[in-house]
Design an enzyme around this catalytic site. Structure first.
Site, PDB file in Angstrom:
ATOM      1  N   TYR A 100       0.872  -1.184   0.000  1.00  0.00           N
ATOM      2  CA  TYR A 100       0.000   0.000   0.000  1.00  0.00           C
ATOM      3  C   TYR A 100       0.906   1.230   0.000  1.00  0.00           C
ATOM      4  CZ  TYR A 100      -4.046   2.721   1.919  1.00  0.00           C
ATOM      5  OH  TYR A 100      -5.074   3.613   2.150  1.00  0.00           O
TER       6      TYR A 100
ATOM      7  N   LYS B 120      -1.128  -1.198  -4.206  1.00  0.00           N
ATOM      8  CA  LYS B 120      -2.217  -0.219  -4.202  1.00  0.00           C
ATOM      9  C   LYS B 120      -1.551   1.136  -4.341  1.00  0.00           C
ATOM     10  CE  LYS B 120      -6.083   1.256  -1.273  1.00  0.00           C
ATOM     11  NZ  LYS B 120      -5.807   2.633  -0.888  1.00  0.00           N
TER      12      LYS B 120
HETATM   13  O1  LIG Z   1      -8.947   2.100   2.783  1.00  0.00           O
HETATM   14  C1  LIG Z   1      -8.409   2.103   1.691  1.00  0.00           C
HETATM   15  O2  LIG Z   1      -7.775   1.110   1.314  1.00  0.00           O
HETATM   16  C2  LIG Z   1      -8.483   3.308   0.857  1.00  0.00           C
HETATM   17  N1  LIG Z   1      -8.006   4.359   1.354  1.00  0.00           N
HETATM   18  C3  LIG Z   1      -7.675   5.493   0.627  1.00  0.00           C
HETATM   19  C4  LIG Z   1      -7.569   6.607   1.608  1.00  0.00           C
HETATM   20  O3  LIG Z   1      -8.445   6.782   2.440  1.00  0.00           O
HETATM   21  O4  LIG Z   1      -6.619   7.357   1.561  1.00  0.00           O
HETATM   22  C5  LIG Z   1      -8.623   5.759  -0.480  1.00  0.00           C
HETATM   23  C6  LIG Z   1      -8.955   4.576  -1.279  1.00  0.00           C
HETATM   24  O5  LIG Z   1     -10.160   4.809  -1.968  1.00  0.00           O
HETATM   25  C7  LIG Z   1      -9.082   3.320  -0.480  1.00  0.00           C
END
Ligand SMILES: O=C(O)C1=N[C@H](C(=O)O)C[C@H](O)C1
Length: 288
Positions: free
Chosen positions: A133, A161
């Site tokens: 992430y 991600k």
């Molecule tokens: O929880 C997630 O994984 C996401 N978080 C991001 C954020 O809040 O910065 C946005 C994304 O749509 C998904």
């Protein structure tokens, strides 16, 4: 379809009177499955993992696994104490899962070598695929492009991600072909899919998930005009969804549609009245 493809919803954790609202959670996942989403991220940023105890996080995961096949569930694993993360990783892995979503350790701002060590340690210890992430604006540390390219060569890291907002890095990762690249910024879903990304992990896809799924299908089929129209139809909602701290607007929108209660945990505050009115108007444009 390879493991991390399609539209994954970064699932909210519904609350009611301060407690986890498992009935709403179940209704919501059932509806999103009907809408055709590929899967769910449980206890990500949107799931307010930072406001949940470890026991609550595991309870949410267990509840989702009752409804959703394990191959469609990714669990968030975030923190900045490596030994505690390894303990939690072991605990989570007592359940079947598609993967673990792991951001860089927040607050510490380690060196690039420190980041490499962090992800490699968790990847060596994992029994399920890791999804890296990359979200520097939340963690406070940027993973440089070349560091990222090295880290994702680990065979247990299978997707990223991508929230770093650097198109050159997105393209380099897609071109390298080492990992599936998932858009992590909702407004970038269309662009990332067009560049060859595998899908998205999205908070705003709680609402009209069917349109997000359709947008992805159209890009895959080469219908760029159709996909672009859907992108621009969804864009005002995507922008409204992040007009305040995530997931306050998403939860307010779900409550307007009577899908969950409008409750977040401090220090996230409920969506302002002004933004609630904006949401009402934006949702009306998505109604049919
Ligand atoms: O929880 C997630 O994984 C996401 N978080 C991001 C954020 O809040 O910065 C946005 C994304 O749509 C998904």
């Amino acid at each position: 379809m390879s493991a991390f493809q399609g539209i994954w919803v970064a699932l909210v954790t519904p609350f009611h009177n301060g407690e986890i609202d498992f009935a709403s959670l179940d209704r919501l996942t059932a509806k999103l499955l009907e809408d055709g989403v590929a899967g769910f991220v449980v206890c990500g940023t949107t799931g307010e993992a930072a406001a949940l105890s470890q026991n609550e996080q595991l309870a949410v995961l267990d509840a989702v696994l009752q409804r959703v096949p394990a191959v469609r569930v990714i669990m968030g694993l975030a923190g900045n104490q490596l030994s505690a993360l390894l303990d939690m990783q072991r605990e989570i892995q007592r359940r079947p899962l598609a993967g673990l979503l792991v951001p860089a350790p927040y607050y510490i701002r380690p060196s690039q070598a420190g980041l490499e060590h962090f992800f490699t340690t968790l990847a060596d210890a994992t029994q399920v695929p890791l999804v890296l992430y990359d979200i520097p604006y939340r963690t406070g540390v940027r993973i440089e492009r070349e560091t990222l390219r090295r880290i994702v060569r680990h065979p247990n890291i299978q997707a990223i991600k991508d929230c770093a907002g650097d198109a050159e890095t997105t393209m380099a990762l897609i071109a390298d072909g080492q990992v599936q690249v998932l858009a992590g910024e909702d407004a970038q879903i269309f662009n990332t899919l067009c560049l060859g990304g595998a899908g998205a992990i999205s908070a705003s896809a709680h609402i009209r998930a069917d349109l997000y799924v359709e947008m992805q299908r159209r890009v895959a089929q080469g219908d760029l005009q159709g996909a672009r129209q859907l992108h621009y139809r969804l864009l005002p909602w995507m922008q409204a969804a992040f007009s305040e701290a995530n997931p306050a607007p998403v939860k307010a929108a779900l409550a307007l549609l009577e899908l969950t209660h409008d409750e977040v945990r401090a220090p996230i505050l409920p969506c302002s009245l002004e933004n609630r009115e904006r949401l009402r108007q934006v949702l009306a444009t998505l109604a049919n």
